[in-house]
Design an enzyme around this catalytic site. Structure first.
Site, PDB file in Angstrom:
ATOM      1  N   GLU A   7      39.279 -71.762 -23.701  1.00 33.19           N
ATOM      2  CA  GLU A   7      39.021 -72.288 -22.353  1.00 33.19           C
ATOM      3  C   GLU A   7      40.326 -72.640 -21.647  1.00 33.19           C
ATOM      4  OE1 GLU A   7      37.266 -73.013 -19.899  1.00 33.19           O
ATOM      5  OE2 GLU A   7      35.136 -73.062 -20.397  1.00 33.19           O
TER       6      GLU A   7
ATOM      7  N   ASN B 271      32.142 -77.837 -15.044  1.00 28.14           N
ATOM      8  CA  ASN B 271      33.021 -76.707 -15.335  1.00 28.14           C
ATOM      9  C   ASN B 271      34.042 -76.494 -14.228  1.00 28.14           C
ATOM     10  OD1 ASN B 271      33.250 -75.150 -17.752  1.00 28.14           O
ATOM     11  ND2 ASN B 271      31.068 -74.761 -17.668  1.00 28.14           N
TER      12      ASN B 271
ATOM     13  N   ASP C 263      31.314 -70.158 -15.083  1.00 30.00           N
ATOM     14  CA  ASP C 263      32.016 -71.070 -15.993  1.00 30.00           C
ATOM     15  C   ASP C 263      33.284 -71.570 -15.311  1.00 30.00           C
ATOM     16  OD1 ASP C 263      33.198 -72.335 -18.223  1.00 30.00           O
ATOM     17  OD2 ASP C 263      32.228 -70.976 -19.613  1.00 30.00           O
TER      18      ASP C 263
END
Length: 285
Positions: free
Chosen positions: A16, A144, A196
């Site tokens: 991420e 997110n 996302d």
């Protein structure tokens, strides 16, 4: 456009948060569930790994060096010499940190979520250099992607289960700039995955990684889809521009929740020459 390269072959469980560190000329990214912060210098190929004591949702550069970390139990500061201290310590059972971004004024917008992704279990808050915490949203499922328009007048935000990218006006009130007037920017179709992480480019277009969609999309400032980057991995998580001229699009990916992950799931991918990114501010603390 679908030409991608493998920047770093890795087996991240939940890769991420790619962020270009302009001062160090390196990319910072994380593996949330393995509590790792990675750096990658594309010019030399040099890589580093920092293992944190808690699940880490985001890592961003600080003015003067070091990192600000969105951790399970709050926001922490890691100094360039390795020292650590909490900026804001607020443990909540069954909750962890998720994505974060540094605003144009150097403050940090940091999100949280419950491990079971229960609706309303997450938050979005703003943190200043002196540790002041200010709630922005308190009814979030999976906080997110966060980003700002080139002129700093708009803020984009994703709560993934809504399948939307929302947009706010980013305005000043009593000397503090905050997002107001939340409204939908785009909605992702059900068969295209979940939005996302996101980034905004120099033209004001919004790039978003689609979890379970195997793609990154680019939307114009008016919300029109104008580009799709197809990927071999079903769970891209976030994207950011990097490189010396901010033209390479870096994409993080995840292996978590896949019985037979693609060989590149968990790796850091890159699309060279994808566009032109915006320089990202460092955290002021």
């Amino acid at each position: 456009m679908s030409t991608y390269d493998v920047a770093v072959r890795e087996y991240a469980t939940l890769g991420e948060g790619p962020t270009w560190d302009a001062d160090a000329q390196r990319l910072i990214w994380i593996d949330i569930l393995r509590s790792r912060v990675y750096t990658y210098d594309p010019a030399s190929g040099r890589r580093t790994i920092l293992v944190t004591e808690q699940h880490v949702g985001a890592a961003k550069p600080r003015v003067g060096g070091g990192l600000v970390l969105n951790l399970r139990d709050g926001v922490g500061l890691r100094d360039a010499d390795g020292g650590f201290r909490w900026l804001h310590h607020e443990p909540v059972p069954d909750r962890r940190a998720n994505d974060a971004a540094v605003a144009p004024d150097g403050s940090l917008f940091a999100g949280t979520m419950r491990y079971d992704e229960a609706p309303g279990g997450g938050t979005l808050a703003r943190f200043t250099a002196d540790g002041l915490a200010q709630a922005v949203l308190d009814d979030v499922a999976v906080s997110n992607g966060i980003g700002w328009s080139p002129d700093g007048q708009l803020m984009y935000y994703i709560d993934s289960p809504t399948r939307r990218i929302d947009v706010f006006d980013y305005v000043e009130s009593d000397g503090v700039r905050l997002p107001v007037d939340r409204r939908p920017f785009i909605t992702v179709e059900e068969d295209a995955g979940f939005p996302d992480g996101l980034t905004v480019d120099a033209e004001g277009c919004v790039w978003v990684a689609l979890w379970e969609g195997g793609a990154v999309r680019r939307y114009t400032p008016s919300g029109e889809l104008d580009r799709v980057v197809r990927l071999p991995t079903p769970r891209p998580t976030a994207c950011a521009f990097g490189g010396a001229d901010l033209t390479d699009l870096y994409i993080t990916t995840a292996r978590v929740g896949t019985d037979t992950p693609h060989p590149l799931s968990g790796s850091l991918l890159v699309v060279p020459g994808a566009g032109k990114g915006l320089a990202q501010p460092a955290f002021a603390g």
